[in-house]
Design a protein around this motif. Structure first.
Motif, PDB file in Angstrom:
ATOM      1  N   VAL A   7       0.837  -1.196   0.000  1.00  0.00           N
ATOM      2  CA  VAL A   7       0.000   0.000   0.000  1.00  0.00           C
ATOM      3  C   VAL A   7       0.871   1.244   0.000  1.00  0.00           C
ATOM      4  CG1 VAL A   7      -1.681   1.327   1.334  1.00  0.00           C
ATOM      5  CG2 VAL A   7      -1.987  -1.128   1.030  1.00  0.00           C
ATOM      6  N   ALA A   8       1.915   1.258   0.776  1.00  0.00           N
ATOM      7  CA  ALA A   8       2.812   2.408   0.841  1.00  0.00           C
ATOM      8  C   ALA A   8       3.488   2.643  -0.498  1.00  0.00           C
ATOM      9  CB  ALA A   8       3.852   2.210   1.940  1.00  0.00           C
ATOM     10  N   ALA A   9       3.785   1.569  -1.221  1.00  0.00           N
ATOM     11  CA  ALA A   9       4.438   1.704  -2.513  1.00  0.00           C
ATOM     12  C   ALA A   9       3.498   2.301  -3.560  1.00  0.00           C
ATOM     13  CB  ALA A   9       4.945   0.344  -2.980  1.00  0.00           C
ATOM     14  N   CYS A  10       2.177   2.156  -3.396  1.00  0.00           N
ATOM     15  CA  CYS A  10       1.193   2.668  -4.355  1.00  0.00           C
ATOM     16  C   CYS A  10       0.826   4.122  -4.095  1.00  0.00           C
ATOM     17  CB  CYS A  10      -0.083   1.808  -4.296  1.00  0.00           C
ATOM     18  SG  CYS A  10       0.169   0.172  -4.970  1.00  0.00           S
ATOM     19  N   LYS A  11       1.448   4.769  -3.178  1.00  0.00           N
ATOM     20  CA  LYS A  11       1.112   6.154  -2.856  1.00  0.00           C
ATOM     21  C   LYS A  11       1.894   7.129  -3.729  1.00  0.00           C
ATOM     22  CE  LYS A  11      -0.543   5.695   1.809  1.00  0.00           C
ATOM     23  NZ  LYS A  11      -0.538   6.277   3.124  1.00  0.00           N
ATOM     24  N   PHE A  12       1.238   8.222  -4.074  1.00  0.00           N
ATOM     25  CA  PHE A  12       1.855   9.306  -4.834  1.00  0.00           C
ATOM     26  C   PHE A  12       1.551  10.596  -4.098  1.00  0.00           C
ATOM     27  CE2 PHE A  12       1.535  12.608  -8.165  1.00  0.00           C
ATOM     28  CZ  PHE A  12       2.841  12.549  -8.637  1.00  0.00           C
ATOM     29  N   LEU A  13       2.583  11.345  -3.763  1.00  0.00           N
ATOM     30  CA  LEU A  13       2.436  12.573  -2.981  1.00  0.00           C
ATOM     31  C   LEU A  13       1.650  12.314  -1.690  1.00  0.00           C
ATOM     32  CD1 LEU A  13       1.716  15.207  -5.780  1.00  0.00           C
ATOM     33  CD2 LEU A  13       3.888  14.789  -4.627  1.00  0.00           C
ATOM     34  N   GLY A  14       1.879  11.168  -1.128  1.00  0.00           N
ATOM     35  CA  GLY A  14       1.266  10.845   0.156  1.00  0.00           C
ATOM     36  C   GLY A  14      -0.155  10.323   0.070  1.00  0.00           C
ATOM     37  N   GLU A  15      -0.692  10.145  -1.124  1.00  0.00           N
ATOM     38  CA  GLU A  15      -2.062   9.663  -1.286  1.00  0.00           C
ATOM     39  C   GLU A  15      -2.068   8.419  -2.161  1.00  0.00           C
ATOM     40  OE1 GLU A  15      -4.608  10.760   0.325  1.00  0.00           O
ATOM     41  OE2 GLU A  15      -3.703  12.582   1.131  1.00  0.00           O
ATOM     42  N   TRP A  20      -6.239   9.652  -6.196  1.00  0.00           N
ATOM     43  CA  TRP A  20      -5.915  10.448  -7.376  1.00  0.00           C
ATOM     44  C   TRP A  20      -6.881  10.177  -8.529  1.00  0.00           C
ATOM     45  CZ3 TRP A  20      -3.642  14.654  -6.583  1.00  0.00           C
ATOM     46  CH2 TRP A  20      -2.702  14.781  -5.562  1.00  0.00           C
ATOM     47  N   VAL A  21      -7.288   8.907  -8.682  1.00  0.00           N
ATOM     48  CA  VAL A  21      -8.268   8.588  -9.716  1.00  0.00           C
ATOM     49  C   VAL A  21      -9.574   9.316  -9.425  1.00  0.00           C
ATOM     50  CG1 VAL A  21      -9.700   6.735 -10.688  1.00  0.00           C
ATOM     51  CG2 VAL A  21      -7.240   6.383 -10.376  1.00  0.00           C
ATOM     52  N   GLN A  22     -10.002   9.271  -8.181  1.00  0.00           N
ATOM     53  CA  GLN A  22     -11.237   9.955  -7.765  1.00  0.00           C
ATOM     54  C   GLN A  22     -11.117  11.464  -7.976  1.00  0.00           C
ATOM     55  OE1 GLN A  22     -12.260   9.178  -3.687  1.00  0.00           O
ATOM     56  NE2 GLN A  22     -14.039  10.524  -3.735  1.00  0.00           N
ATOM     57  N   THR A  23      -9.980  12.030  -7.655  1.00  0.00           N
ATOM     58  CA  THR A  23      -9.756  13.465  -7.818  1.00  0.00           C
ATOM     59  C   THR A  23      -9.796  13.866  -9.292  1.00  0.00           C
ATOM     60  OG1 THR A  23      -8.425  13.518  -5.809  1.00  0.00           O
ATOM     61  CG2 THR A  23      -8.145  15.354  -7.338  1.00  0.00           C
ATOM     62  N   VAL A  24      -9.145  13.067 -10.154  1.00  0.00           N
ATOM     63  CA  VAL A  24      -9.152  13.360 -11.591  1.00  0.00           C
ATOM     64  C   VAL A  24     -10.573  13.275 -12.137  1.00  0.00           C
ATOM     65  CG1 VAL A  24      -8.406  12.495 -13.847  1.00  0.00           C
ATOM     66  CG2 VAL A  24      -6.748  12.748 -11.999  1.00  0.00           C
TER      67      VAL A  24
END
Length: 171
Positions: A7-15, A20-24
């Protein structure tokens, strides 16, 4: 522990990627909504312009006044200001009716209620011919009544169209 590391490896800018998909998706939806609102507003402006022209064609008093002005122009009347002498004359009333109509339209265009390009394609020559005939009347009416802003929206629109004439198509 391996799950936490994955899970930690899948984070980008702490999220997480899901965030990010939801935000986009949210951002794209907002842009689409803004575009739909803009497109609807533009369509409404065009519809209002068409409705205005249809209403003008059905307004007998306005059509009679426009015809009267055209007849005076065809008689080569060069001084429309002479019709300021009698405010009860048919000539004066026709001129005022036409000027009030154009002032309303020019104000509506200025405020964004009407589609200027569409109206320009439909009424360019008529509006400019009438402004050319009536501008002396307007200037003298302003002077006599100390009303420097009288019919200024119409004047502004006519000058704008004179400096940016209707595009000529090459057939």
């Amino acid at each position: 522990m391996e799950t936490h590391a994955a899970v930690a490896a899948c984070k980008f800018l702490g999220e997480t990627a899901g965030f990010w998909v939801q935000t986009v998706i949210l951002f794209v939806s907002a842009i689409a909504a803004i575009w739909v609102i803009y497109a609807n507003g533009h369509a409404e402006k065009r519809r209002a312009t068409v409705d205005l022209v249809i209403q003008q064609k059905q307004d007998k008093e306005l059509q009679d006044a426009l015809l009267h002005i055209r007849e005076l122009r065809e008689k080569k009347v060069s001084n429309f200001a002479k019709y300021l002498e009698d405010h009860n004359s048919v000539d004066f009333k026709a001129i005022i009716r036409v000027l009030n109509n154009y002032e309303f339209i020019a104000s509506g265009i200025e405020e964004g209620a009407f589609d200027e390009e569409l109206f320009k394609r439909m009424q360019h020559s008529v509006l400019l011919n009438n402004w050319g005939a009536l501008c002396g009347f307007v200037m003298e009416f302003r002077r006599q009544n100390s009303l420097p802003t009288l019919f200024q929206e119409f004047q502004k629109l006519a000058r704008k169209w004179e400096s940016h004439p209707l595009k000529k198509y090459d057939f």
